[in-house]
Design an enzyme around this catalytic site. Sequence first.
Site, mmCIF file in Angstrom:
data_model
loop_
_atom_site.group_PDB
_atom_site.id
_atom_site.type_symbol
_atom_site.label_atom_id
_atom_site.label_comp_id
_atom_site.label_asym_id
_atom_site.label_seq_id
_atom_site.Cartn_x
_atom_site.Cartn_y
_atom_site.Cartn_z
ATOM 1 C CD GLU A 105 -3.685 0.246 -4.107
ATOM 2 O OE1 GLU A 105 -4.675 -1.095 -4.326
ATOM 3 O OE2 GLU A 105 -2.756 0.113 -3.115
ATOM 4 C CG ASP A 109 -5.310 -6.491 4.374
ATOM 5 O OD1 ASP A 109 -5.449 -5.881 5.110
ATOM 6 O OD2 ASP A 109 -5.221 -7.448 3.764
HETATM 7 C C1 PRP Z 1 -1.346 -4.862 -2.226
HETATM 8 C C2 PRP Z 1 -2.881 -4.000 -2.767
HETATM 9 C C3 PRP Z 1 -2.408 -2.825 -2.346
HETATM 10 C C4 PRP Z 1 -1.759 -3.192 -0.687
HETATM 11 C C5 PRP Z 1 -2.719 -3.154 0.198
HETATM 12 O O1 PRP Z 1 -0.530 -4.539 -3.327
HETATM 13 O O2 PRP Z 1 -2.667 -4.624 -3.967
HETATM 14 O O3 PRP Z 1 -1.519 -2.280 -2.939
HETATM 15 O O4 PRP Z 1 -0.969 -4.346 -1.659
HETATM 16 O O5 PRP Z 1 -1.864 -3.746 1.326
HETATM 17 P P1 PRP Z 1 -2.123 -3.126 2.940
HETATM 18 O O6 PRP Z 1 -3.522 -2.192 2.438
HETATM 19 O O7 PRP Z 1 -2.305 -3.670 3.787
HETATM 20 O O8 PRP Z 1 -1.201 -1.667 2.546
HETATM 21 P P2 PRP Z 1 1.250 -5.585 -3.137
HETATM 22 O O9 PRP Z 1 2.117 -4.401 -2.346
HETATM 23 O O10 PRP Z 1 0.140 -7.158 -3.223
HETATM 24 O O11 PRP Z 1 1.005 -5.444 -4.678
HETATM 25 P P3 PRP Z 1 0.621 -5.400 -6.167
HETATM 26 O O12 PRP Z 1 -0.666 -4.883 -6.569
HETATM 27 O O13 PRP Z 1 1.825 -5.736 -7.093
HETATM 28 O O14 PRP Z 1 0.015 -7.377 -6.183
HETATM 29 C C1 7HP Z 2 -3.560 -7.716 0.141
HETATM 30 C C2 7HP Z 2 -3.712 -8.741 -0.857
HETATM 31 N N1 7HP Z 2 -3.572 -9.149 -2.070
HETATM 32 C C3 7HP Z 2 -4.598 -9.900 -2.057
HETATM 33 N N2 7HP Z 2 -5.381 -10.384 -1.408
HETATM 34 C C4 7HP Z 2 -5.801 -9.877 -0.436
HETATM 35 O O1 7HP Z 2 -6.833 -10.457 0.310
HETATM 36 C C5 7HP Z 2 -5.126 -8.813 0.508
HETATM 37 N N3 7HP Z 2 -5.256 -8.195 1.215
HETATM 38 N N4 7HP Z 2 -3.591 -7.421 1.506
#
Ligand code: PRP
Ligand code: 7HP
Length: 188
Positions: A105, A109
């Site tokens: 990953e 967050d």
């Molecule tokens: C982002 C990141 C993680 C997720 C983390 O993905 O790549 O997979 O958010 O956030 P969380 O811990 O709050 O769930 P996103 O859904 O933005 O897709 P992307 O990877 O295509 O940018």
């Molecule tokens: C998802 C995400 N994507 C981009 N920047 C951050 O800080 C983020 N937190 N969760």
Amino acid sequence: MTRRPDLTADVSEILLSEEQIQAKVLELGRRISDDFAGRELTLVSVLKGSLPFMADLMRAITIPVQIDLMEVSSYGGTATESSGLVRILKDLSSSIDGRHVLIVEDIIDTGLTLNYLVRYLRGKNPASLKICTLLDKPARRIVEIAIDYRGFQIPDQFVIGYGLDYGEAYRNLRFVGVLRPEVYTDPD
Ligand code: PRP
Ligand code: 7HP
């Protein structure tokens, strides 16, 4: 949303330089290679954000690995807040039954995306399931996630670059930077 042609103009601070990231990727690759030596390891990249990290990490690993890709997106949230409702846009291509699986990953967050994914992948009967994340933002965690390999712990700031986006932009920056808050509070 109007974007300036220079992506770096929207960055208020470089949090992690390209050199810091590459040094950490090598260190993680060495640890993973040692820990999984002699085992059947599958790296599962969670697209799209983990794409650059996956590409660099797999080449820092010196043992044979298989790779697979999943794409998930959270929906119902905003561009800077995930909702916890996760949709699988692309599933695994191969079975992970009996294999050691390492989820790759870019950022954890709230933990909601990985919480969903871990449950989903556990249901596919892997021999083991571990988590590697480049970035860990613990201040916003809603569900606890046991992280096996962590690159950097970062503060509660919205970051972009090295795969991470805001509105699908900035993923191609070679560093991780803090996005100027004006960009998302005043997007026009
Ligand atoms: C982002 C990141 C993680 C997720 C983390 O993905 O790549 O997979 O958010 O956030 P969380 O811990 O709050 O769930 P996103 O859904 O933005 O897709 P992307 O990877 O295509 O940018
Ligand atoms: C998802 C995400 N994507 C981009 N920047 C951050 O800080 C983020 N937190 N969760």
